[in-house]
Design a protein around this motif. Structure first.
Motif, mmCIF file in Angstrom:
data_model
loop_
_atom_site.group_PDB
_atom_site.id
_atom_site.type_symbol
_atom_site.label_atom_id
_atom_site.label_comp_id
_atom_site.label_asym_id
_atom_site.label_seq_id
_atom_site.Cartn_x
_atom_site.Cartn_y
_atom_site.Cartn_z
ATOM 1 N N ALA A 196 0.859 -1.516 0.260
ATOM 2 C CA ALA A 196 -0.184 0.002 0.126
ATOM 3 C C ALA A 196 0.373 1.343 -0.065
ATOM 4 C CB ALA A 196 -1.213 -0.132 1.039
ATOM 5 N N LEU A 197 0.345 2.316 -0.522
ATOM 6 C CA LEU A 197 1.046 3.372 -0.533
ATOM 7 C C LEU A 197 0.615 4.386 0.946
ATOM 8 C CD1 LEU A 197 0.384 5.138 -3.786
ATOM 9 C CD2 LEU A 197 1.357 4.245 -2.938
ATOM 10 N N VAL A 198 1.678 4.925 1.584
ATOM 11 C CA VAL A 198 1.733 5.530 3.120
ATOM 12 C C VAL A 198 1.149 6.558 2.671
ATOM 13 C CG1 VAL A 198 2.832 6.206 5.626
ATOM 14 C CG2 VAL A 198 3.513 3.701 4.282
ATOM 15 N N ARG A 199 0.352 7.304 3.394
ATOM 16 C CA ARG A 199 -0.223 8.665 2.258
ATOM 17 C C ARG A 199 0.555 10.254 3.928
ATOM 18 N NH1 ARG A 199 0.065 9.221 -2.317
ATOM 19 N NH2 ARG A 199 -2.078 8.038 -3.502
ATOM 20 N N ALA A 200 0.477 9.830 4.827
ATOM 21 C CA ALA A 200 0.488 9.976 6.183
ATOM 22 C C ALA A 200 0.879 9.387 7.460
ATOM 23 C CB ALA A 200 -0.760 11.436 6.524
ATOM 24 N N GLU A 214 -2.938 3.748 1.555
ATOM 25 C CA GLU A 214 -3.747 3.440 0.631
ATOM 26 C C GLU A 214 -3.708 2.209 0.264
ATOM 27 O OE1 GLU A 214 -5.137 6.295 -3.322
ATOM 28 O OE2 GLU A 214 -4.160 6.748 -2.232
ATOM 29 N N LEU A 215 -4.820 1.902 0.081
ATOM 30 C CA LEU A 215 -4.458 0.156 -1.028
ATOM 31 C C LEU A 215 -4.847 0.371 -2.444
ATOM 32 C CD1 LEU A 215 -6.938 -1.613 1.195
ATOM 33 C CD2 LEU A 215 -4.136 -1.472 1.448
ATOM 34 N N ASP A 216 -4.567 -0.641 -3.035
ATOM 35 C CA ASP A 216 -4.567 -0.072 -4.810
ATOM 36 C C ASP A 216 -5.963 0.035 -5.009
ATOM 37 O OD1 ASP A 216 -2.201 -1.072 -4.684
ATOM 38 O OD2 ASP A 216 -2.300 -2.881 -5.258
ATOM 39 N N ASP A 217 -7.091 -0.532 -4.286
ATOM 40 C CA ASP A 217 -8.213 -0.453 -4.660
ATOM 41 C C ASP A 217 -8.902 0.759 -4.545
ATOM 42 O OD1 ASP A 217 -8.593 -0.827 -1.613
ATOM 43 O OD2 ASP A 217 -10.670 -2.562 -2.245
ATOM 44 N N GLY A 218 -7.977 1.609 -3.844
ATOM 45 C CA GLY A 218 -8.972 3.273 -2.910
ATOM 46 C C GLY A 218 -8.815 3.018 -1.829
ATOM 47 N N ARG A 219 -9.646 1.858 -0.938
ATOM 48 C CA ARG A 219 -9.336 2.285 0.354
ATOM 49 C C ARG A 219 -8.800 2.580 1.497
ATOM 50 N NH1 ARG A 219 -11.574 -3.419 1.938
ATOM 51 N NH2 ARG A 219 -9.516 -4.410 0.279
ATOM 52 N N VAL A 220 -9.014 3.862 2.048
ATOM 53 C CA VAL A 220 -7.384 4.493 3.149
ATOM 54 C C VAL A 220 -8.106 3.657 4.491
ATOM 55 C CG1 VAL A 220 -7.102 6.205 4.330
ATOM 56 C CG2 VAL A 220 -7.320 6.674 1.624
ATOM 57 N N LEU A 221 -6.872 2.782 5.020
ATOM 58 C CA LEU A 221 -7.229 2.779 6.522
ATOM 59 C C LEU A 221 -5.456 2.943 7.286
ATOM 60 C CD1 LEU A 221 -6.806 -0.811 5.163
ATOM 61 C CD2 LEU A 221 -9.463 0.577 6.211
ATOM 62 N N PRO A 246 1.946 19.880 9.652
ATOM 63 C CA PRO A 246 1.042 19.172 10.231
ATOM 64 C C PRO A 246 -0.547 19.039 9.609
ATOM 65 C CG PRO A 246 2.300 19.308 12.056
ATOM 66 C CD PRO A 246 2.670 20.126 10.364
ATOM 67 N N ALA A 247 -1.743 18.609 9.805
ATOM 68 C CA ALA A 247 -3.509 18.871 8.849
ATOM 69 C C ALA A 247 -3.958 17.926 9.565
ATOM 70 C CB ALA A 247 -3.004 18.862 7.341
ATOM 71 N N GLN A 248 -4.889 18.623 9.347
ATOM 72 C CA GLN A 248 -6.178 18.118 10.129
ATOM 73 C C GLN A 248 -7.177 16.969 9.584
ATOM 74 O OE1 GLN A 248 -7.575 18.310 13.573
ATOM 75 N NE2 GLN A 248 -5.529 19.138 13.501
ATOM 76 N N ASP A 249 -7.477 15.855 9.990
ATOM 77 C CA ASP A 249 -8.018 15.314 9.056
ATOM 78 C C ASP A 249 -9.073 14.993 9.468
ATOM 79 O OD1 ASP A 249 -8.226 12.940 6.992
ATOM 80 O OD2 ASP A 249 -8.589 12.040 8.471
ATOM 81 N N PRO A 250 -10.779 14.873 8.820
ATOM 82 C CA PRO A 250 -11.899 14.665 9.519
ATOM 83 C C PRO A 250 -12.045 13.479 10.205
ATOM 84 C CG PRO A 250 -12.175 14.424 7.085
ATOM 85 C CD PRO A 250 -10.990 15.352 7.404
ATOM 86 N N THR A 251 -11.705 11.942 9.787
ATOM 87 C CA THR A 251 -11.191 10.542 10.308
ATOM 88 C C THR A 251 -10.382 10.472 11.061
ATOM 89 O OG1 THR A 251 -12.401 10.308 8.108
ATOM 90 C CG2 THR A 251 -11.463 8.602 9.530
ATOM 91 N N HIS A 252 -9.130 10.633 11.086
ATOM 92 C CA HIS A 252 -7.854 10.796 11.694
ATOM 93 C C HIS A 252 -7.268 11.743 12.580
ATOM 94 C CE1 HIS A 252 -7.957 6.937 9.604
ATOM 95 N NE2 HIS A 252 -7.972 7.804 8.533
ATOM 96 N N GLY A 253 -8.181 13.022 12.616
ATOM 97 C CA GLY A 253 -7.413 13.754 13.375
ATOM 98 C C GLY A 253 -6.048 14.582 12.969
ATOM 99 N N THR A 254 -5.442 14.395 13.248
ATOM 100 C CA THR A 254 -3.827 15.704 13.336
ATOM 101 C C THR A 254 -3.245 14.347 12.706
ATOM 102 O OG1 THR A 254 -3.775 17.119 14.739
ATOM 103 C CG2 THR A 254 -1.730 16.614 13.991
ATOM 104 N N PRO A 272 -14.671 -4.759 8.831
ATOM 105 C CA PRO A 272 -14.315 -4.346 8.021
ATOM 106 C C PRO A 272 -12.528 -4.970 8.009
ATOM 107 C CG PRO A 272 -14.805 -3.119 9.554
ATOM 108 C CD PRO A 272 -15.514 -3.899 9.564
ATOM 109 N N PRO A 273 -11.892 -4.445 6.854
ATOM 110 C CA PRO A 273 -10.196 -5.065 7.449
ATOM 111 C C PRO A 273 -9.792 -4.220 8.094
ATOM 112 C CG PRO A 273 -10.695 -4.125 5.517
ATOM 113 C CD PRO A 273 -12.081 -4.421 5.875
ATOM 114 N N THR A 274 -8.283 -5.654 8.792
ATOM 115 C CA THR A 274 -7.594 -4.201 10.098
ATOM 116 C C THR A 274 -6.032 -4.359 9.398
ATOM 117 O OG1 THR A 274 -8.874 -4.904 12.050
ATOM 118 C CG2 THR A 274 -6.318 -4.328 12.117
ATOM 119 N N ALA A 275 -5.784 -2.807 9.413
ATOM 120 C CA ALA A 275 -4.387 -2.760 8.493
ATOM 121 C C ALA A 275 -3.243 -3.746 9.276
ATOM 122 C CB ALA A 275 -4.296 -1.815 7.363
ATOM 123 N N THR A 276 -2.479 -3.974 9.386
ATOM 124 C CA THR A 276 -1.625 -4.368 10.504
ATOM 125 C C THR A 276 0.131 -3.685 9.269
ATOM 126 O OG1 THR A 276 -2.764 -5.948 11.615
ATOM 127 C CG2 THR A 276 0.093 -5.501 12.386
#
Length: 283
Positions: A196-200, A214-221, A246-254, A272-276
Motif C-alpha cells: 500500500a501507499l503511505v499517505r501520512a 491507501e490500498l490499490d482499490d482506493g480504500r484508505v485505512l 501537520p494537517a487536520q483530517d476529518p477521520t484521523h485527526g492531526t 472490515p479489514p484491519t491493516a497491520t
C-alpha cells in the motif's frame, strides 16, 4: 459460545486432550435457529434480534425441521461463485434481483425435540447434527469439518477464493457453554499480505503512532495496532524528507502528510479489514 482469536492453527493436541475439530470459518450472520412447529421459526442474532423477517427463505427452511430442533449456525449469502457478506445487508428485493443465494450453515446442535444436548461432547453433538440434517436439502447444511489438521489447512487454502475466512478450531470433548468458550474454541483468520501507499503518519513526526495507507482499490485505512518503537523509528527516518506541515483530517485527526508516498507491506485481516504494518518496502 464465541471462539477466541489466535494467530496460528492449533495442533491436534493444542486445545487439551481428546483432539480438535477443525471447521471452515464463514463470513455471515451468526444465528441460533429454533424450529417451533406450528409457530414461525426464530432466527436469533447475537444481539437477540429475530432475523427471520429479513430472510424468509431461511426461516421457511428452518420451519420445516422437527419442532424443538435448535441449531447454532452462520447465515450466509452466495453470489458469483463466492460468499458475499455485503449482500446480507441489502433488502430482500435487491438480493432477489441480483441472483443471490442464501444458506444456513449449521456447525452445532443445541437441542433435539425434547432434549437439551449442550452438555454432550462436541463429537457427540456433531454426530447428532449430521443425523438430524441427513435428509434436509439446501439451504440448510452442516459445515465442513474434520479432525485432520492438514486436511483443514488444505481446505482453507483451496477455498480461499470462494471467500472462506479461515478455521474455527474446537476441543472435540467440549460441552456447549452459553456464557463463553474460554480457550476450548478458537478462530484463526487467514491474513492477506498486500502493498500500500503511505499517505501520512499520525502521532509526532519523531515518533509516529500509525500510518494512513491507501490500498490499490482506493480504500484508505489507519494501521493498527500502534507501531512498535523500532517500527516508529524506521518510519520516522524514512518519512522525514517528505513530511509536509501537520494537517487536520476529518477521520484521523492531526496527521503529517507526505509529499511523496512511501510503500509499505501490510497484512489485512477481518471484516472490515484491519491493516497491520509489517515493514516499509525498499523500493
Amino acid at each position: 459460545m464465541r471462539p477466541a482469536a489466535v494467530t496460528a492453527v492449533p495442533p491436534a493436541d493444542g486445545l487439551g486432550g481428546g483432539g480438535v475439530q477443525y471447521e471452515l470459518k464463514l463470513d455471515g450472520f451468526r444465528c441460533v435457529a429454533f424450529a417451533r412447529g406450528d409457530r414461525p421459526a426464530f432466527l436469533q442474532s447475537r444481539s437477540g434480534r429475530d432475523l427471520a423477517p429479513e430472510f424468509p427463505p431461511i426461516a421457511a427452511a428452518v420451519a420445516r425441521l422437527p419442532e424443538g430442533l435448535v441449531l447454532d449456525a452462520e447465515l450466509v449469502a452466495w453470489r458469483a461463485g463466492r460468499f458475499a457478506f455485503e449482500e446480507l445487508f441489502r433488502t430482500r428485493q435487491a438480493r432477489a434481483g441480483e441472483d443471490v443465494a442464501l444458506g444456513l450453515i449449521a456447525f452445532d446442535l443445541l437441542a433435539l425435540p425434547g432434549r437439551d444436548v449442550r452438555r454432550l461432547p462436541l463429537t457427540d453433538r456433531r454426530r447428532l447434527l449430521l443425523a438430524a440434517l441427513a435428509d434436509v436439502p439446501p439451504p440448510i447444511q452442516p459445515v465442513m469439518a474434520t479432525t485432520d489438521r492438514a486436511e483443514a489447512l488444505e481446505w482453507m487454502d483451496r477455498l480461499a477464493a470462494s471467500g472462506v475466512e479461515g478455521l474455527v478450531c474446537k476441543a472435540a470433548g467440549s460441552a456447549y457453554r452459553p456464557q463463553g468458550a474460554g480457550r476450548v474454541w478458537v478462530k484463526y483468520r487467514r491474513a492477506d499480505t498486500v502493498d500500500a501507499l503511505v499517505r501520512a503518519v499520525t502521532g509526532s513526526a519523531a515518533r509516529p503512532h500509525a500510518l494512513v495507507v491507501e490500498l490499490d482499490d482506493g480504500r484508505v485505512l489507519l494501521t493498527a495496532p500502534q507501531l512498535t518503537p523500532v517500527q516508529a523509528r524506521r518510519v520516522a527516518d524514512a518519512a522525514r524528507p517528505f513530511l509536509a506541515p501537520p494537517a487536520q483530517d476529518p477521520t484521523h485527526g492531526t496527521i503529517h502528510p507526505l509529499t511523496a508516498p512511501l510503500r509499505a507491506e501490510l497484512t489485512l485481516t477481518g471484516r472490515p479489514p484491519t491493516a497491520t504494518f509489517v515493514r516499509l518496502r525498499g523500493d
